[in-house]
Write an enzyme that holds these catalytic residues in place. Sequence first.
Site, mmCIF file in Angstrom:
data_model
loop_
_atom_site.group_PDB
_atom_site.id
_atom_site.type_symbol
_atom_site.label_atom_id
_atom_site.label_comp_id
_atom_site.label_asym_id
_atom_site.label_seq_id
_atom_site.Cartn_x
_atom_site.Cartn_y
_atom_site.Cartn_z
ATOM 1 C CB CYS A 34 53.347 20.212 48.462
ATOM 2 S SG CYS A 34 51.977 21.373 48.427
ATOM 3 C CG ASP A 52 48.115 10.482 51.565
ATOM 4 O OD1 ASP A 52 48.040 11.246 50.582
ATOM 5 O OD2 ASP A 52 49.157 10.324 52.225
ATOM 6 C CD GLU A 85 49.534 2.139 52.605
ATOM 7 O OE1 GLU A 85 48.769 2.881 53.248
ATOM 8 O OE2 GLU A 85 50.447 2.579 51.897
ATOM 9 C CE1 TYR A 88 45.674 6.325 51.130
ATOM 10 C CE2 TYR A 88 45.957 4.926 53.065
ATOM 11 C CZ TYR A 88 46.498 5.681 52.039
ATOM 12 O OH TYR A 88 47.851 5.763 51.906
HETATM 13 S S1 SF4 Z 1 54.220 25.279 44.228
HETATM 14 FE FE1 SF4 Z 1 54.284 25.127 46.449
HETATM 15 S S2 SF4 Z 1 52.159 25.029 47.076
HETATM 16 FE FE2 SF4 Z 1 52.202 24.613 44.887
HETATM 17 S S3 SF4 Z 1 52.242 22.364 44.749
HETATM 18 FE FE3 SF4 Z 1 54.368 23.100 44.713
HETATM 19 S S4 SF4 Z 1 55.062 23.081 46.867
HETATM 20 FE FE4 SF4 Z 1 52.835 22.907 46.840
#
Ligand code: SF4
Length: 291
Positions: A196, A141, A40, A123
């Site tokens: 994401c 985070d 960390e 954190y």
């Molecule tokens: S659908 Fe796309 S924008 Fe939505 S959480 Fe999943 S990866 Fe992220």
Amino acid sequence: MDSTRDERREAVRRVCDWFLEHRRDLPWRRTTPWGVMVSEFMLQQTPVQRVLGPWQEWMTRWPEPDDLAAEPPGAAVAAWGRLGYPRRAQRLHRAATVISEQHGGRVPATQEELRALPGVGQYTAAAIFSFAFGGRAVVLDTNIRRVLHRLDKGEQYPPVSATAREWREAEDWLPEDPAQAALWAAASMELGALVCTARNPRCDDCPVRDLCTWRALGHPEHDGPPRRGQAWHGTDRQCRGVLLDLVRQNPDGVTVELALDAWADRGQAERSLAGLLADELVRRDGELLTL
Ligand code: SF4
């Protein structure tokens, strides 16, 4: 747009299932609390790929806090190598000394005790508590903040700094069971790191694509303050921006403690805050900071 309790539960369940199948085999996911703590500290401002080698070397040389505490601080700084921000090495050495002298050589297992260690902010304490001890804690985070903002609020990016409200809302996502909460923290962080992602999210591979507000809205572009590139990331300038933004977003003022917690590197936050005060961009009245 905020999700309902059932939607949150379903999303948590799916992200955790996805994680169990797709997680990276990172060495600090199968190590001691000390190993988690070292990771960390190293990951505070350095990407995973650059941390892997130094972490292995560090753990081979100093497998327990006592081993590090027995050496002079300069040894820690030297071993920090090219990870950057070497003050983290000094603080890790000081933390190891405190653990050795006050905790019998074992990383303490409560957030309160962790927070009292040098270099450990809100954190980091939450992350160690969660990842090393399976505790229930809000771990917030950059990756998790981005996932929650897209999923829940339909926004491409979160604001520069996390507000008290954001911490409260993140708590709504936390499963009651500590083991599930710890799994969710690791899983949502991994989803942000692998799927994401900041620039090119892989929505087609995402386990919660049909629950995602940002995707349902057609991926609207970020219309908040401009985001800065990598050259800015982790600099004093960014830190000052985060602190200033936090004070700005809280017209009644924020405490010094809360402001310093908005940035993972405590020393950098203190230095940046001193700069903001010297430049009179922020005022301090006792423990309260205002514009
Ligand atoms: S659908 Fe796309 S924008 Fe939505 S959480 Fe999943 S990866 Fe992220």
